[in-house]
Design a protein around this motif. Structure first.
Motif, PDB file in Angstrom:
ATOM      1  N   LEU A  17       0.861  -1.189   0.000  1.00  0.00           N
ATOM      2  CA  LEU A  17       0.000   0.000   0.000  1.00  0.00           C
ATOM      3  C   LEU A  17       0.893   1.233   0.000  1.00  0.00           C
ATOM      4  CD1 LEU A  17      -3.040   0.875   0.208  1.00  0.00           C
ATOM      5  CD2 LEU A  17      -2.630   1.142   2.662  1.00  0.00           C
ATOM      6  N   TRP A  18       1.258   1.680  -1.171  1.00  0.00           N
ATOM      7  CA  TRP A  18       2.188   2.797  -1.321  1.00  0.00           C
ATOM      8  C   TRP A  18       1.549   4.110  -0.887  1.00  0.00           C
ATOM      9  CZ3 TRP A  18       5.466   2.275  -6.364  1.00  0.00           C
ATOM     10  CH2 TRP A  18       6.024   0.993  -6.422  1.00  0.00           C
ATOM     11  N   ASP A  21      -1.887   5.627  -2.151  1.00  0.00           N
ATOM     12  CA  ASP A  21      -2.691   4.500  -2.646  1.00  0.00           C
ATOM     13  C   ASP A  21      -3.846   4.199  -1.697  1.00  0.00           C
ATOM     14  OD1 ASP A  21      -1.667   3.747  -5.063  1.00  0.00           O
ATOM     15  OD2 ASP A  21      -0.564   2.008  -4.316  1.00  0.00           O
ATOM     16  N   ALA A  23      -6.782   0.757  -0.970  1.00  0.00           N
ATOM     17  CA  ALA A  23      -7.093  -0.631  -1.300  1.00  0.00           C
ATOM     18  C   ALA A  23      -8.325  -1.065  -0.514  1.00  0.00           C
ATOM     19  CB  ALA A  23      -5.919  -1.540  -0.963  1.00  0.00           C
ATOM     20  N   ASP A  56     -13.663   2.196  -2.727  1.00  0.00           N
ATOM     21  CA  ASP A  56     -12.493   1.782  -3.513  1.00  0.00           C
ATOM     22  C   ASP A  56     -12.768   1.829  -5.009  1.00  0.00           C
ATOM     23  OD1 ASP A  56     -14.159  -0.511  -3.333  1.00  0.00           O
ATOM     24  OD2 ASP A  56     -12.455  -1.856  -3.555  1.00  0.00           O
TER      25      ASP A  56
END
Length: 107
Positions: A17-18, A21, A23, A56
């Motif tokens: 999970l950069w 980002d 999710a 999301d």
């Protein structure tokens, strides 16, 4: 924010999970949205408070979450509504372990 109940469960690895980002994951049968805001991970219920649309499926620019259905906007760090301002996302306690696991307590 929901109070921590001590029922921490791994949602994913922080390496996946950069920064900037988001999710959608499932934790203990609940749909959770994880967002990485400048290295700080937050966990929210993965639905817009307007009509329960999955967040999301929307957009995240690193600061603001935008619902893909009706374009409601939320501050990703606090969950507070931006447009409209009179709403808030349901948040879950979240932490990252020294080994890089993102843990969420959905109670």
């Amino acid at each position: 924010m929901s109070a921590a109940t001590g029922q921490w469960q791994e949602a994913m690895r922080v390496d996946d999970l950069w920064e900037g980002d988001m999710a959608g994951v499932e934790v203990a049968g609940k749909k959770v949205l994880l967002v990485n805001v400048e290295g700080d991970v937050r966990a929210y219920q993965n639905r817009c408070p307007h009509q329960a649309w999955p967040l999301d499926e929307g957009d995240f620019d690193g600061e603001t979450l935008t619902c893909g259905r009706h374009l409601w906007e939320f501050d990703a760090e606090s969950g507070q509504g931006v447009n409209p301002a009179n709403c808030r996302l349901t948040s879950y306690p979240c932490r990252v372990t020294d080994s890089g696991a993102i843990l969420v307590d959905v109670g």
